[in-house]
Design an enzyme around this catalytic site. Structure first.
Site, mmCIF file in Angstrom:
data_model
loop_
_atom_site.group_PDB
_atom_site.id
_atom_site.type_symbol
_atom_site.label_atom_id
_atom_site.label_comp_id
_atom_site.label_asym_id
_atom_site.label_seq_id
_atom_site.Cartn_x
_atom_site.Cartn_y
_atom_site.Cartn_z
ATOM 1 N N ASP A 101 39.404 42.629 40.595
ATOM 2 C CA ASP A 101 40.544 43.190 41.320
ATOM 3 C C ASP A 101 41.388 42.064 41.905
ATOM 4 O O ASP A 101 40.894 40.953 42.108
ATOM 5 C CB ASP A 101 40.064 44.086 42.472
ATOM 6 C CG ASP A 101 39.272 45.276 41.972
ATOM 7 O OD1 ASP A 101 39.434 45.646 40.798
ATOM 8 O OD2 ASP A 101 38.482 45.821 42.769
HETATM 9 N N1 URA Z 1 33.785 45.762 41.529
HETATM 10 C C1 URA Z 1 34.922 45.984 42.239
HETATM 11 O O1 URA Z 1 35.019 46.959 42.963
HETATM 12 N N2 URA Z 1 35.915 45.100 42.118
HETATM 13 C C2 URA Z 1 35.853 43.975 41.365
HETATM 14 O O2 URA Z 1 36.801 43.186 41.318
HETATM 15 C C3 URA Z 1 34.661 43.765 40.646
HETATM 16 C C4 URA Z 1 33.643 44.665 40.738
#
Ligand code: URA
Length: 256
Positions: A101
């Site tokens: 993310d």
């Molecule tokens: N899980 C999440 O919620 N976000 C990420 O970036 C990676 C794994």
């Protein structure tokens, strides 16, 4: 492949610049001067450009310590991408393996090796991904058990069993917690029920998986960092936003 592609893959110049230079006679292949940019090469020849040997390697592998605020994509008109961080001289066929993310930091592998990408991400392969996180609130042993059993997240997703390890809990958020909160999705939160630091290992990689797993037990992740993927571990010497090529040993580890 064409001689101009061989050279542009190795970042000697753009295809357009290379066509002009090759025609000027600055390239040799196995000792012979070649002036045709479309001259066919296999990749195992001895090629020189302006007198310098240029060795071809099919695949490249980089470890990036992804900073917050950068998106995991190859290109974007408005936002900075993880590929932009590699600079302008990079090879053009690189892509990130999997997705973090925008506000997640840590280990991201970047390559042009499609087979490796498939092996690491295939749901059937169950490659472990380990994360460190800070959670708004108190994570309990009941949460550890729920993660171990395989959490039902929503109608579509029941997560595979995951290993949750509680590292520390503090009643009062520190200055660094508050700073991390600012880059999270809920910067307005107060962290009034304390902060838990945890490590979690998952074997799949669904969209927002860890945030959704904590949501399912009524908690929010406000800082998330990927520490490892399979046997590849984030180099602690790599500052956020920095990258380096993988070592031969790391490439071997990924392939075993
Ligand atoms: N899980 C999440 O919620 N976000 C990420 O970036 C990676 C794994």
């Amino acid at each position: 492949m064409r001689l101009d592609k061989y050279l542009s893959d190795m970042n000697v110049g753009t295809r357009k610049e290379l066509k002009t230079k090759i025609r000027k006679g600055v390239v040799t292949v196995d000792g012979a001067r070649i002036t045709d940019p479309g001259f066919s090469v296999k990749g195992d020849e001895s090629v020189t450009f302006e007198g310098q040997p240029i060795h071809y390697h099919t695949f490249e592998y980089y470890m990036l310590n992804k900073p917050a605020g950068v998106i995991t994509a190859t290109e974007d008109k408005r936002q900075q991408t993880v590929i932009d961080l590699l600079g302008k001289d990079r090879r053009k066929d690189l892509f990130p393996v999997g997705r973090l993310d925008k506000n997640t930091v840590g280990l991201l592998l970047i390559t042009n090796d499609g087979d490796l990408n498939h092996r690491l991400l295939s749901p059937k392969k169950h490659v472990d991904k380990k994360y460190y996180a800070k959670i708004d609130g108190c994570v309990t042993e009941a949460d550890v058990d729920a993660f171990a059993k395989g959490l039902r997240i929503d109608e579509e997703l029941t997560a595979l069993p995951a290993t949750l390890e509680i590292l520390t809990f503090r009643d009062e958020a520190t200055a660094s917690d508050k700073e991390d909160l600012l880059t999270s999705e809920h910067p307005e939160s107060t962290l009034s029920s304390g902060v838990t630091e945890i490590c979690v290992t998952i074997r799949e990689g669904k969209f927002h998986q860890i945030k959704r797993m904590f949501h399912a037990v009524g908690k929010e992740v406000f800082y998330l960092k990927r520490l490892s993927m399979g046997r590849l571990v984030l180099d602690p010497a790599l500052a956020e936003g920095s990258w380096r090529p993988l070592t031969e040993e790391e490439i071997r580890m990924l392939n075993t």
